[in-house]
Design an enzyme around this catalytic site. Structure first.
Site, short mmCIF file in Angstrom:
data_model
loop_
_atom_site.label_atom_id
_atom_site.label_comp_id
_atom_site.label_asym_id
_atom_site.label_seq_id
_atom_site.Cartn_x
_atom_site.Cartn_y
_atom_site.Cartn_z
N GLY A 191 -3.55 -3.86 11.32
CA GLY A 191 -4.24 -4.09 9.58
C GLY A 191 -5.64 -4.11 9.92
N HIS A 194 1.24 -1.41 0.14
CA HIS A 194 0.16 0.50 0.41
C HIS A 194 0.80 1.04 0.23
CE1 HIS A 194 -2.37 -3.66 1.85
NE2 HIS A 194 -3.22 -2.77 1.50
N LEU A 253 -8.96 -2.70 10.06
CA LEU A 253 -9.03 -1.11 10.82
C LEU A 253 -9.84 -1.17 12.09
CD1 LEU A 253 -9.64 -0.08 7.44
CD2 LEU A 253 -7.75 -0.14 8.38
N HIS A 305 -3.94 3.36 -4.06
CA HIS A 305 -4.54 2.94 -2.48
C HIS A 305 -3.93 1.26 -1.48
CE1 HIS A 305 -6.19 0.58 1.91
NE2 HIS A 305 -6.25 -0.14 0.99
N ILE A 334 -10.31 9.28 0.48
CA ILE A 334 -10.08 7.68 -0.46
C ILE A 334 -10.21 6.61 0.91
CG2 ILE A 334 -8.49 6.96 -2.54
CD1 ILE A 334 -10.84 8.73 -3.74
N GLU A 384 -18.05 -4.81 23.74
CA GLU A 384 -17.53 -5.41 24.07
C GLU A 384 -16.39 -5.50 22.94
OE1 GLU A 384 -20.40 -5.17 23.60
OE2 GLU A 384 -21.23 -6.76 25.28
N ARG A 429 -18.84 -19.97 38.22
CA ARG A 429 -18.90 -17.63 37.65
C ARG A 429 -18.49 -17.41 39.30
NH1 ARG A 429 -23.87 -14.29 37.62
NH2 ARG A 429 -25.68 -16.09 38.42
N HIS A 453 -29.19 -15.55 23.90
CA HIS A 453 -28.10 -15.52 25.02
C HIS A 453 -27.11 -16.94 25.55
CE1 HIS A 453 -29.50 -12.23 25.43
NE2 HIS A 453 -29.12 -11.70 26.30
N HIS A 478 -21.89 -17.45 31.76
CA HIS A 478 -23.18 -18.12 31.22
C HIS A 478 -22.70 -19.04 29.93
CE1 HIS A 478 -23.94 -15.21 33.83
NE2 HIS A 478 -25.65 -15.41 34.23
N ARG A 527 -23.22 -20.58 35.09
CA ARG A 527 -23.70 -19.30 35.47
C ARG A 527 -24.52 -19.92 36.84
NH1 ARG A 527 -30.58 -18.51 34.66
NH2 ARG A 527 -31.00 -16.35 36.29
C1 TPP Z 1 -11.80 -4.44 10.24
C2 TPP Z 1 -10.91 -4.50 8.25
N1 TPP Z 1 -12.13 -4.34 7.52
C3 TPP Z 1 -11.53 -4.44 5.86
C4 TPP Z 1 -10.25 -3.81 5.46
C5 TPP Z 1 -9.51 -4.20 3.99
N2 TPP Z 1 -8.78 -3.16 3.89
C6 TPP Z 1 -7.52 -2.50 4.14
S1 TPP Z 1 -7.42 -0.91 3.97
C7 TPP Z 1 -8.92 -0.74 3.40
C8 TPP Z 1 -9.24 0.96 3.03
C9 TPP Z 1 -8.94 1.91 3.91
O1 TPP Z 1 -8.89 3.21 3.87
P1 TPP Z 1 -8.51 3.99 4.68
O2 TPP Z 1 -8.75 4.20 6.22
O3 TPP Z 1 -9.40 5.44 4.41
O4 TPP Z 1 -7.21 3.90 4.21
P2 TPP Z 1 -6.57 4.47 2.88
O5 TPP Z 1 -6.81 4.15 1.72
O6 TPP Z 1 -6.29 6.12 2.80
O7 TPP Z 1 -4.66 4.56 2.29
C10 TPP Z 1 -9.89 -1.82 3.32
C11 TPP Z 1 -11.39 -2.40 3.36
C12 TPP Z 1 -9.48 -4.38 6.80
N3 TPP Z 1 -7.96 -4.02 6.64
N4 TPP Z 1 -9.52 -3.85 8.05
MG MG Z 2 -8.59 7.47 3.22
#
Ligand code: TPP
Ligand code: MG
Length: 653
Positions: free
Chosen positions: A116, A28, A118, A262, A189, A408, A354, A470, A458, A517
């Site tokens: 990684g 990237h 996000l 990207h 983006i 959570e 528990r 549950h 539980h 529980r």
């Molecule tokens: C939980 C999760 N879902 C999906 C992805 C796949 N993914 C990696 S980067 C990205 C887009 C992220 O966009 P942004 O944070 O704006 O990064 P930029 O393109 O600006 O570098 C996605 C969907 C991931 N890494 N983690």
């Molecule tokens: Mg972005």
């Protein structure tokens, strides 16, 4: 501020990032090129850090929440003098390289957490910031400050779209974590194109509503960014979000500002065009500007000086406060005290596991001052509160109980952050069924080998009236499928005490304690050394005369059921407690056959789905399990409705 040095650093980050991605033909380039100035400013001017000692407890933390931008981090770790050579960068994304596809904790010096997925890093940063305030409260004195650092995170659009960052930001705002500073790479983006496709709220207003200070600036204006960070640092009562408008892939003449940059290499032609645009010698791959080398070289003595001063303060503090220093040592040294007293149980004692867990936890809290944790609003049900140890809040940073609220996923990420920070041993609690809501964080804890403890109560259809939403059925199996997660399901009060000891002893990964529980009754144990055997995953609870016709493998509350059925059947039946299925499956054949003679029929008894047990039985019909969702009704009625009864087990035997 040496702007020329920073400009040279940013140029070098762009050069290294585009070349590493191009060489790997994968990665990237967009984020590192877009955030090259932000990163250079952070590593060059802002961070209090010690590249020669990346584990220095009082360093500022920098979390790259947008982990796909890993080359930003690797470039800056390399430039600022961490043990990360250019050769490693040249092997970006190859087996054995310290420069993995996404940053991996434990693999690369200076990488604070694995990111990684996000938003995960954002939540880790909140945990780190919490840990900082707590340790500062415990250890700083009027004369000496030994814990005093910031936690920074760099988050992208994706991080802020993810629910976990909303949960974590909401809590961070509530807690007033003034030393948490999140830089938002706002480039509009993401992968599919403009963020406008799916993301149109006012992020600034959202964070203001969470109780954050929100600042805005330009990702390419060093002076302005530096001032904004100072403003963020000056705000001690609120976390800060600094929204920095940036251009993804900046420096690439034809691809900057597009989603094409990207997550794909620029391509040879565009790399060349970018070199021309940036003024990088055309024939020089992995170019580092001499001015950048020089800039970071000049920083080294300053950083050393800062570090040495801290060491001196620490020494003076140690001498002035020997008791605190002893306490510090217990915080920094994992393990159980030798002479700890645990609650005692004997055959016939009935209690929900528990509740036993709650009693053990209390004892552990008394013995281990760095044990901290909380629940996602279920503490009274999870029995997870540490009595007499206060509640962490903006007013009481010394409190050891966290109210995570009904969050959570963030709870999982925050406990990971607390663990990553160092000095504290965190746990997190909720109903087993909601482990799904924190599963991504559990997985990351396992990947990072963090000794986090999960209290999941539980644990089966026996919870009853709350019904199938549950009643966990697939969760034990789902948790056991996470590599490196120890899953313990104790069957009686004594096993519960032992399970906690095992969890505390486990320093190399997370442990999930799966608890009932309902009451279960303490049984006598045929194996005299059962607590030692339990560490191998299983032990003999009840034997029979001669070779067993049937060996019952049971877990948790089903051990009591198995004992009853064995008794009623009048057959030669052996009952084994499988407290930790994965550990048992990993024993060598001899160890396993000592418990399960090769000729005997094996029947598995567990109030959950059969996945994971198949290899232990000869006939799949011998999996006495629950492979459907439960029902709403009193626990025993649900079990009867599902045919999960002692009578049915007797028939099977
Ligand atoms: C939980 C999760 N879902 C999906 C992805 C796949 N993914 C990696 S980067 C990205 C887009 C992220 O966009 P942004 O944070 O704006 O990064 P930029 O393109 O600006 O570098 C996605 C969907 C991931 N890494 N983690
Ligand atoms: Mg972005």
């Amino acid at each position: 501020m040496n702007t020329d040095g920073l400009i040279a650093s940013a140029l070098s980050v762009r050069a290294l990032s585009m070349d590493a991605v191009q060489a790997a033909n994968s990665g990237h380039p967009g984020l590192p090129m877009g955030c090259a100035e932000i990163g250079s400013l952070m590593y060059g001017e802002i961070l209090k850090h010690a590249p020669h000692d990346p584990e220095w407890i009082d360093r500022d933390r920098f979390v790259l929440s947008a982990g796909h931008g890993s080359m930003l981090l690797y470039s800056l770790l390399h430039l600022s003098g961490y043990d990360l050579s250019l050769d490693e960068i040249k092997k970006f994304r190859q087996i054995g390289s310290k420069c993995a596809g996404h940053p991996e904790y434990g693999l690369t010096p200076g990488v604070e957490t694995t990111t990684g997925p996000l938003g995960a890093g954002f939540s880790n940063a909140v945990g780190m910031a919490i840990a900082e305030t707590h340790l500062a409260e415990i250890f700083n004195t009027k004369q000496h400050t030994i814990i005093d650092h910031y936690t920074y995170a760099l988050a992208g659009d994706g991080c802020l779209m993810e629910g976990i960052s909303s949960e974590a930001a909401s809590l961070a705002g509530h807690l007033g974590l003034g030393k948490l500073i999140v830089l938002y790479d706002s480039n509009s983006i993401s992968i599919e194109g403009s963020t406008g496709l799916a993301f149109s709220e006012n992020v600034a207003d959202r964070f203001k509503a969470y109780g954050w200070q929100v600042l805005k600036g330009d990702a390419y204006d060093f002076q302005q960014m530096s001032q904004l960070i100072q403003k963020a640092q000056a705000e001690t009562k609120k976390p800060s979000l600094i929204i920095l408008t940036s251009i993804i892939g900046k420096g690439s003449p034809n691809k900057a500002g597009t989603h094409g940059v990207h997550g794909a290499p620029l391509g040879e032609e565009e790399v060349l065009a970018s070199r021309r645009e940036l003024g990088i010698p055309e024939d020089q791959a992995f170019f580092v500007h001499p001015e950048a080398r020089n800039y970071f070289k000049q920083k080294q003595p300053l950083w050393r000086q800062q570090y040495v001063e801290w060491e001196e303060t620490f020494k003076a503090w140690s001498n002035a406060n020997p008791d605190l220093k002893t306490k510090w040592d217990t915080y920094m040294q994992p393990g159980l005290p030798q002479d700890m007293a645990f609650p005692d149980f004997g055959p016939g004692d009935a209690e929900a596991t528990r509740k036993v867990s709650g009693a053990v936890l209390q004892k552990l809290a008394d013995a281990l001052p760095n044990l901290v944790g909380g629940s996602a609003d279920l503490a009274p049900s999870n029995n997870s509160e540490l009595k007499n140890y206060g509640h962490y809040s903006r007013e009481d940073r010394g409190g050891r109980n966290y109210h995570f609220g009904v969050r959570e996923h963030a709870m999982g990420g925050i406990t990971n952050g607390i663990s990553l920070h160092g000095g504290l041993r965190p746990y997190a609690a909720t109903f087993l069924v909601f482990s799904d809501y924190m599963r991504p964080a559990i997985r990351l804890a396992a990947l990072m080998k963090l000794p986090v403890i999960y209290i999941f109560t539980h644990d089966s259809i026996y919870i009853g009236e709350d019904g199938p939403t549950h009643q966990p059925v697939e969760h034990l199996s789902a948790l056991r499928s996470i590599p490196g997660l120890t899953v313990l399901r104790p069957g009686d009060p004594e096993e519960t005490v032992e399970a906690w000891k095992i969890a505390m002893e486990n320093q190399t990964g997370p442990t999930a304690l799966v608890l009932t529980r309902q009451n279960v009754t303490t049984y006598s144990k045929a194996d005299q050394n059962w607590n030692r055997s339990m560490r191998k995953g299983a032990y003999l609870v009840k034997d029979c005369k001669g070779t067993p016709e049937t060996v019952l493998l049971a877990t948790g509350s089903e051990i009591g059921m198995a004992l009853e059925a064995a008794e009623k059947s009048g057959k030669r039946v052996r009952v084994i407690s499988i407290a930790d299925l994965n550990t048992f499956l990993n024993q060598d054949t001899g160890e396993r056959e000592a418990l399960i003679p090769s000729g005997s029929r094996v029947v598995v008894v567990e109030a959950g789905i059969s996945a994971g047990w198949g290899t232990l039985v000869r006939d799949q019909k011998d999996l006495f399990t629950i492979n459907r969702f439960g029902e709403s009704g009193p626990g025993n009625d649900v079990a009867a409705q599902l045919g999960f009864t002692v009578e049915r087990l007797v028939e099977i035997i």
